[in-house]
Design a protein around this motif. Structure first.
Motif, short mmCIF file in Angstrom:
data_model
loop_
_atom_site.label_atom_id
_atom_site.label_comp_id
_atom_site.label_asym_id
_atom_site.label_seq_id
_atom_site.Cartn_x
_atom_site.Cartn_y
_atom_site.Cartn_z
N MET A 1 0.84 -1.19 0.00
CA MET A 1 0.00 0.00 0.00
C MET A 1 0.88 1.25 0.00
N SER A 2 0.46 2.27 -0.69
CA SER A 2 1.20 3.52 -0.73
C SER A 2 0.95 4.30 0.57
N GLU A 3 1.75 5.35 0.75
CA GLU A 3 1.59 6.18 1.95
C GLU A 3 0.25 6.89 1.93
N PRO A 4 -0.33 7.11 3.10
CA PRO A 4 -1.60 7.85 3.14
C PRO A 4 -1.37 9.35 3.00
N VAL A 5 -2.42 10.07 2.66
CA VAL A 5 -2.39 11.52 2.66
C VAL A 5 -2.31 11.98 4.11
N ARG A 6 -1.47 12.99 4.38
CA ARG A 6 -1.30 13.48 5.75
C ARG A 6 -1.73 14.93 5.85
N LYS A 7 -2.23 15.27 7.01
CA LYS A 7 -2.59 16.65 7.33
C LYS A 7 -1.79 17.05 8.56
N VAL A 8 -1.28 18.29 8.56
CA VAL A 8 -0.55 18.81 9.72
C VAL A 8 -1.17 20.17 10.05
N ARG A 9 -1.61 20.33 11.28
CA ARG A 9 -2.15 21.61 11.74
C ARG A 9 -1.00 22.52 12.16
N ASP A 10 -1.25 23.82 12.17
CA ASP A 10 -0.23 24.79 12.54
C ASP A 10 0.37 24.48 13.92
N ASP A 11 -0.45 24.04 14.86
CA ASP A 11 0.06 23.75 16.20
C ASP A 11 0.87 22.46 16.26
N GLU A 12 0.96 21.73 15.15
CA GLU A 12 1.75 20.50 15.08
C GLU A 12 3.10 20.70 14.39
N LEU A 13 3.36 21.91 13.87
CA LEU A 13 4.65 22.15 13.23
C LEU A 13 5.78 22.00 14.24
N ARG A 14 6.92 21.48 13.77
CA ARG A 14 8.10 21.28 14.62
C ARG A 14 9.07 22.43 14.43
N ASP A 15 9.66 22.91 15.52
CA ASP A 15 10.71 23.92 15.41
C ASP A 15 11.89 23.32 14.66
N ASP A 16 12.50 24.13 13.80
CA ASP A 16 13.65 23.70 13.02
C ASP A 16 14.79 24.69 13.25
N GLU A 17 15.93 24.38 12.67
CA GLU A 17 17.09 25.24 12.82
C GLU A 17 16.72 26.67 12.45
N GLY A 18 17.07 27.61 13.31
CA GLY A 18 16.67 28.98 13.08
C GLY A 18 17.79 29.96 13.33
N THR A 19 17.45 31.21 13.20
CA THR A 19 18.34 32.34 13.41
C THR A 19 17.65 33.24 14.43
N PRO A 20 18.40 33.90 15.32
CA PRO A 20 17.72 34.80 16.26
C PRO A 20 16.79 35.77 15.52
N GLY A 21 15.55 35.84 15.98
CA GLY A 21 14.56 36.70 15.36
C GLY A 21 13.76 36.05 14.25
N LEU A 22 14.24 34.89 13.74
CA LEU A 22 13.54 34.15 12.69
C LEU A 22 13.22 32.75 13.21
N ARG A 23 11.98 32.44 13.40
CA ARG A 23 11.57 31.12 13.88
C ARG A 23 11.10 30.29 12.70
N HIS A 33 12.72 17.26 -0.03
CA HIS A 33 11.94 18.47 0.14
C HIS A 33 11.88 18.90 1.61
N TRP A 34 11.58 20.17 1.81
CA TRP A 34 11.34 20.76 3.13
C TRP A 34 10.23 21.76 2.93
N PHE A 35 9.19 21.70 3.76
CA PHE A 35 8.06 22.62 3.64
C PHE A 35 7.71 23.13 5.01
N GLY A 36 7.66 24.45 5.16
CA GLY A 36 7.36 24.99 6.48
C GLY A 36 7.00 26.45 6.46
N HIS A 37 7.13 27.04 7.63
CA HIS A 37 6.66 28.39 7.90
C HIS A 37 7.73 29.13 8.68
#
Length: 125
Positions: A1-23, A33-37
């Motif tokens: 079976m192939s992977e299922p479609v996934r949904k991620v809510r804003d409150d489920e996003l994970r913190d990633d490598e950042g810069t001071p002032g940029l989250r 790929h990388w997809f985020g906010h």
């Protein structure tokens, strides 16, 4: 079976490598790929860096994104709400929110390997 479609809510996003002032928060990453906010504090700039073998594409939701790059960092692009930007592979740059209001950007990175490489700054001619 192939992977299922996934949904991620804003409150489920994970913190990633950042810069001071940029989250940076990630929704999906892997398989080239990388997809985020990104949330950017007002009047904040990142340090100089590049994204290795990754192309970065962004869409500005709020604020004004300023991208500095090119010979000695003297080239500059301003991107406002409703506008897109693209940073090619290996381009040394820095970005930030030059407005007095918080900024928000949706980012996609496509490529392989780590996504952030700190740099001293763009080369002079």
């Amino acid at each position: 079976m192939s992977e299922p479609v996934r949904k991620v809510r804003d409150d489920e996003l994970r913190d990633d490598e950042g810069t001071p002032g940029l989250r940076r928060r990630v929704a999906f990453d892997g398989d080239g790929h990388w997809f985020g906010h990104v949330e950017a504090a007002p009047e904040t700039m990142s340090g100089w860096h590049h994204h290795g073998d990754n192309v970065t594409i962004g869409y500005v939701l709020e604020g004004t994104v300023t991208l500095e790059f090119g010979e000695g960092g003297r080239e500059r692009v301003e991107v406002g709400p409703g506008e897109y930007f693209r940073v090619p592979k290996h381009v040394v740059h820095r970005e930030g929110n030059t407005s007095s209001q918080p900024g928000q950007v949706v980012l996609v990175r496509v490529g392989d390997g780590p996504v952030v490489f700190p740099a001293d700054g763009p080369d002079e001619a």
